[in-house]
Motif scaffolding. Structure first.
Motif, PDB file in Angstrom:
ATOM      1  N   VAL A 108       0.864  -1.178   0.000  1.00 45.75           N
ATOM      2  CA  VAL A 108       0.000   0.000   0.000  1.00 45.75           C
ATOM      3  C   VAL A 108       0.902   1.231   0.000  1.00 45.75           C
ATOM      4  O   VAL A 108       1.756   1.390   0.874  1.00 45.75           O
ATOM      5  CB  VAL A 108      -0.932   0.017   1.232  1.00 45.75           C
ATOM      6  N   VAL A 109       0.715   2.081  -0.979  1.00 49.10           N
ATOM      7  CA  VAL A 109       1.543   3.271  -1.163  1.00 49.10           C
ATOM      8  C   VAL A 109       0.672   4.503  -1.014  1.00 49.10           C
ATOM      9  O   VAL A 109      -0.517   4.486  -1.346  1.00 49.10           O
ATOM     10  CB  VAL A 109       2.211   3.235  -2.561  1.00 49.10           C
ATOM     11  N   ILE A 110       1.252   5.594  -0.503  1.00 47.34           N
ATOM     12  CA  ILE A 110       0.506   6.836  -0.342  1.00 47.34           C
ATOM     13  C   ILE A 110       1.287   7.990  -0.959  1.00 47.34           C
ATOM     14  O   ILE A 110       2.530   7.982  -0.974  1.00 47.34           O
ATOM     15  CB  ILE A 110       0.228   7.126   1.151  1.00 47.34           C
ATOM     16  N   ASP A 111       0.565   8.956  -1.490  1.00 47.97           N
ATOM     17  CA  ASP A 111       1.180  10.194  -1.962  1.00 47.97           C
ATOM     18  C   ASP A 111       1.329  11.096  -0.739  1.00 47.97           C
ATOM     19  O   ASP A 111       0.356  11.672  -0.265  1.00 47.97           O
ATOM     20  CB  ASP A 111       0.303  10.848  -3.030  1.00 47.97           C
ATOM     21  N   SER A 112       2.545  11.211  -0.244  1.00 47.64           N
ATOM     22  CA  SER A 112       2.760  11.954   1.002  1.00 47.64           C
ATOM     23  C   SER A 112       2.565  13.458   0.832  1.00 47.64           C
ATOM     24  O   SER A 112       2.541  14.187   1.826  1.00 47.64           O
ATOM     25  CB  SER A 112       4.162  11.671   1.548  1.00 47.64           C
ATOM     26  N   ASP A 113       2.416  13.931  -0.401  1.00 46.66           N
ATOM     27  CA  ASP A 113       2.149  15.345  -0.642  1.00 46.66           C
ATOM     28  C   ASP A 113       0.672  15.618  -0.921  1.00 46.66           C
ATOM     29  O   ASP A 113       0.290  16.734  -1.289  1.00 46.66           O
ATOM     30  CB  ASP A 113       2.987  15.857  -1.827  1.00 46.66           C
ATOM     31  N   SER A 114      -0.159  14.604  -0.762  1.00 46.18           N
ATOM     32  CA  SER A 114      -1.586  14.755  -1.061  1.00 46.18           C
ATOM     33  C   SER A 114      -2.261  15.724  -0.102  1.00 46.18           C
ATOM     34  O   SER A 114      -1.971  15.732   1.104  1.00 46.18           O
ATOM     35  CB  SER A 114      -2.290  13.399  -0.955  1.00 46.18           C
ATOM     36  N   PRO A 115      -3.187  16.548  -0.600  1.00 49.01           N
ATOM     37  CA  PRO A 115      -3.941  17.442   0.283  1.00 49.01           C
ATOM     38  C   PRO A 115      -4.870  16.696   1.229  1.00 49.01           C
ATOM     39  O   PRO A 115      -5.417  17.283   2.166  1.00 49.01           O
ATOM     40  CB  PRO A 115      -4.731  18.308  -0.706  1.00 49.01           C
ATOM     41  N   ARG A 116      -5.041  15.400   1.017  1.00 47.49           N
ATOM     42  CA  ARG A 116      -5.895  14.605   1.904  1.00 47.49           C
ATOM     43  C   ARG A 116      -5.228  14.276   3.232  1.00 47.49           C
ATOM     44  O   ARG A 116      -5.888  13.801   4.153  1.00 47.49           O
ATOM     45  CB  ARG A 116      -6.307  13.302   1.216  1.00 47.49           C
ATOM     46  N   ILE A 117      -3.940  14.485   3.335  1.00 46.43           N
ATOM     47  CA  ILE A 117      -3.259  14.210   4.592  1.00 46.43           C
ATOM     48  C   ILE A 117      -3.567  15.330   5.577  1.00 46.43           C
ATOM     49  O   ILE A 117      -3.239  16.496   5.348  1.00 46.43           O
ATOM     50  CB  ILE A 117      -1.743  14.073   4.373  1.00 46.43           C
ATOM     51  N   GLY A 118      -4.250  14.974   6.658  1.00 45.34           N
ATOM     52  CA  GLY A 118      -4.724  15.967   7.613  1.00 45.34           C
ATOM     53  C   GLY A 118      -3.679  16.363   8.636  1.00 45.34           C
ATOM     54  O   GLY A 118      -2.757  15.616   8.930  1.00 45.34           O
ATOM     55  N   LYS A 119      -3.862  17.537   9.176  1.00 42.16           N
ATOM     56  CA  LYS A 119      -2.998  18.045  10.243  1.00 42.16           C
ATOM     57  C   LYS A 119      -3.716  17.838  11.581  1.00 42.16           C
ATOM     58  O   LYS A 119      -4.354  18.734  12.114  1.00 42.16           O
ATOM     59  CB  LYS A 119      -2.716  19.529  10.029  1.00 42.16           C
ATOM     60  N   GLY A 120      -3.655  16.629  12.097  1.00 43.35           N
ATOM     61  CA  GLY A 120      -4.324  16.320  13.352  1.00 43.35           C
ATOM     62  C   GLY A 120      -5.792  15.986  13.205  1.00 43.35           C
ATOM     63  O   GLY A 120      -6.474  15.731  14.199  1.00 43.35           O
TER      64      GLY A 120
END
Length: 238
Positions: A108-120
């Protein structure tokens, strides 16, 4: 440019995923990849079309969300306006990582620059002990289903081509305000040829499980008028 990394509890223990649906979250797309096993779930809401990938010289199955590039008419104030979200959209910002060693397990890979990554905020993918959450397990299962379905879809397309069941689609849409849209570069299943298929052809499609999705794709064409109505409504609300 996407920054793809394999998901792991060491680096992503506290990572959270936002589930909002919007242009800012990367959902502004006219269509997404799908596969025959998903057609039954799609046909209530989306038009299913086929498009030739010039690089691969192969057809892709697509679920349509708009009539022009960058348009998704199913976005509505942070939510997806349909009871079923196609898997290729539902799993964002995750994907399957294909290692160079074909015998190795996919990751499973993730785009670490995605806007879906939340800040808390958002859904956690690991718990406090570094164990995958039910959310991540669900994503992993969906990715596996999507990957397997996509790879198997080439055999379905080959069968359609064998019996000459794909025909080009060209639709000119004139909106109430006079604006014109043209949908070109896509194919649909030729209904008459499918209905007149030989007993041998029907038996092959049926035995391989291809007959039902073909009729689902045909039935989905009725959603084109609904897509146009969504575009008309969006123009009024601008």
């Amino acid at each position: 440019m996407p920054n793809h990394v394999a998901v792991n509890p060491r680096d992503h223990k506290d990572l959270r995923i936002l589930e909002e649906r919007s242009e800012g979250m990367g959902d502004a797309t006219m269509c997404c990849i799908t596969f025959p096993e998903e057609f039954r779930n799609l046909q209530n809401h989306y038009t299913i079309l086929f498009q030739l990938d010039q690089e691969r010289e192969a057809f892709n199955c697509l679920a349509m969300f708009g009539l022009e590039n960058g348009e998704n008419l199913f976005l509505d104030n942070g939510r997806w306006d349909a009871s079923y979200v196609p898997l290729a959209m539902d799993i964002q910002p995750f994907m399957i990582g294909r290692p160079s060693d074909h015998d190795a397990d996919r990751k499973v890979v993730i785009d670490s620059d995605s806007p879906r990554i939340g800040k808390g905020e958002g859904r956690r993918i690991f718990d406090d002990n570094g164990i995958p959450t039910a959310y991540l397990e669900s994503i992993s299962n969906k990715l596996s289903h999507l990957d397997g379905g996509y790879r198997a879809s080439s055999e379905y397309i080959d069968c359609l081509k064998k019996y000459d069941l794909l025909e080009p689609l060209s639709i000119d849409v004139t909106m109430k305000d006079g604006a014109k849209n043209r949908l070109v570069g896509f194919h649909v299943i030729h209904e008459e040829r499918l209905n007149k298929l030989s007993a041998e052809g029907l038996a092959e499609l049926q035995s391989k499980g291809y007959l039902m999705p073909s009729y689902m794709a045909l039935a989905s064409l009725s959603n084109l008028s609904k897509l146009i109505a969504r575009k008309e409504a969006a123009a009024i609300n601008v």
